[in-house]
Design an enzyme around this catalytic site. Structure first.
Site, mmCIF file in Angstrom:
data_model
loop_
_atom_site.group_PDB
_atom_site.id
_atom_site.type_symbol
_atom_site.label_atom_id
_atom_site.label_comp_id
_atom_site.label_asym_id
_atom_site.label_seq_id
_atom_site.Cartn_x
_atom_site.Cartn_y
_atom_site.Cartn_z
ATOM 1 N N ARG A 166 0.817 -1.214 0.000
ATOM 2 C CA ARG A 166 0.000 0.000 0.000
ATOM 3 C C ARG A 166 0.854 1.269 0.000
ATOM 4 O O ARG A 166 0.507 2.262 0.642
ATOM 5 C CB ARG A 166 -0.965 0.009 1.199
ATOM 6 N N SER A 248 -11.210 0.489 3.485
ATOM 7 C CA SER A 248 -10.445 0.112 4.678
ATOM 8 C C SER A 248 -9.712 1.343 5.201
ATOM 9 O O SER A 248 -8.840 1.882 4.517
ATOM 10 C CB SER A 248 -9.448 -0.998 4.337
ATOM 11 N N GLU A 369 -4.817 4.153 6.097
ATOM 12 C CA GLU A 369 -4.599 3.878 4.685
ATOM 13 C C GLU A 369 -4.844 5.096 3.793
ATOM 14 O O GLU A 369 -4.141 5.295 2.806
ATOM 15 C CB GLU A 369 -5.480 2.707 4.235
#
Length: 377
Positions: A166, A248, A369
């Site tokens: 990520r 998320s 995130e």
């Protein structure tokens, strides 16, 4: 490009927070996007680009700078140097899921597990998006981008983007600046020409309920992934408050094998593949003219489920703090949602509470995130 009347970012982001910035451009062509960026950089403004707004958490105070909306679209098919494969080049403002749908409809494999991820193509490599064990770095060939420091356009190979879990050299992590300040103009991926495929990844096989290695149609995989995401509130729906978020909110934690062993055995976990091509470094003082022919077995890091950690720390689906309009999704513990009129401050308060509970229970600090703009966690 055209300068437009600034719009409240709460209207342009899926988390629905943020005031109007000082200045806003809208770019529908690559040339217009380049012009808007160069003009903004020449002025010395603070800035950021806005695609689908699905990975932004924007604060309540007006952004003192320029926001550039990326609305460029288009997909080109290109030959691949590899037999049985094809390349797709998509413009940065093209919807990510629209690209996945195009690939699946034409029988091009490699993106289908990432069906339903919101946002634009240009944001995908920045975040190195992924789902169910599939990541864009597996098919990404190169990006066309423009650097802030020079204003020059260049084509950059995927290997130069520092892609990790990520993250990339282009990502703005909370509390730091990107290693490379640049904006993606287009993305090229290399896909297998195959109307069906054998699913091998453990996470994807589990999500699809597969027990053998019989090839399955790409369209079937996409339909099952979309249904799974919808059941978790991970598909955007204006009428469903569970989707008024950033997907998320926290990353699954990457820990050492030793840390993973200390967690309860019930905690879902997946190995993170070690670098099998790592360079062997031999100190000059100990070099005897021979290169070792064997390497010690690489120990894999482990990815553990942030959703499981959150629930086991006592945060249930639907949890919210008193008098707050922000809550955990009623469908997925990893999603923080705006139930209607929540401020960025309310969402941040909930996020900090969750971080503190997980840290107190397991000693791990969950990392956000989304990209944070004008927000502190």
């Amino acid at each position: 490009m055209r300068e437009i009347e600034p719009v409240r970012l709460a209207e342009l982001t899926t988390l629905r927070t943020g005031a109007a910035p000082e200045r806003m451009f809208e770019a529908t062509t690559t040339a217009g996007l380049v012009d808007a960026l160069r003009e903004t950089w020449a002025r010395g403004d603070e800035w950021f680009v806005l695609g689908g707004g699905s990975n932004l958490f924007v604060g309540d105070e007006p952004f003192e700078g320029t926001v550039i909306r990326v609305r460029t679209e288009g997909i080109d098919e290109l030959p691949s140097p590899h037999q049985g494969r094809i390349r797709l080049r998509a413009q940065a403002g093209h919807g990510w899921d629209d690209l996945v749908a195009y690939a699946v409809a034409h029988g091009y494999a490699g993106l289908e597990a990432m069906s339903g991820i919101p946002g634009t193509v240009g944001a995908a490599p920045v975040q190195n998006i992924g789902a169910y064990g599939q990541e864009i770095q597996e098919t990404l060939v190169e990006v066309e981008l423009i650097d802030e420091s020079t204003g020059e356009i260049s084509t950059v190979a995927a290997a130069e983007l520092g892609l990790g879990f990520r993250t990339s050299v282009l990502k703005h992590h909370h509390g730091s600046v990107p290693l490379r300040r640049a904006v993606i103009l287009s993305v090229t991926v290399d896909l297998l020409i195959a109307g069906e495929r054998v699913v091998r990844g453990e996470q994807l096989r589990r999500a699809l309920g597969l027990t053998d290695e019989t090839p399955v149609p790409l369209g079937w995989v996409r339909e099952r992934i979309l249904a799974t995401r919808a059941s978790k509130g991970m598909l955007l729906d204006a009428d469903d408050p569970d989707t008024h978020g950033v997907g998320s909110f926290f990353q699954n934690a990457i820990v050492t094998a030793a840390v993973a062993r200390a967690l309860p055995t019930e905690c879902p976990r997946w190995p993170v593949a070690p670098d099998l091509d790592a360079v062997t470094v031999i100190p000059l003082a100990s070099y005897d003219g021979m290169v070792p022919t064997s390497k010690p077995a690489a120990v894999s890091d482990v990815k553990v489920s942030a959703a499981w950690l959150i629930e086991q720390a006592g945060i249930r689906k639907g949890f919210k703090l008193p008098r707050s309009r922000a809550s955990v999704s009623t469908k997925h513990a990893l999603a923080l949602t705006n139930r209607g009129g929540a401020t960025a401050g309310e969402v941040a308060e909930l996020a900090r509470f969750i971080q503190s509970r997980v840290h107190a229970e397991f000693g791990l600090v969950l990392q956000p995130e989304p990209v944070l703009v004008g927000v502190d966690l």
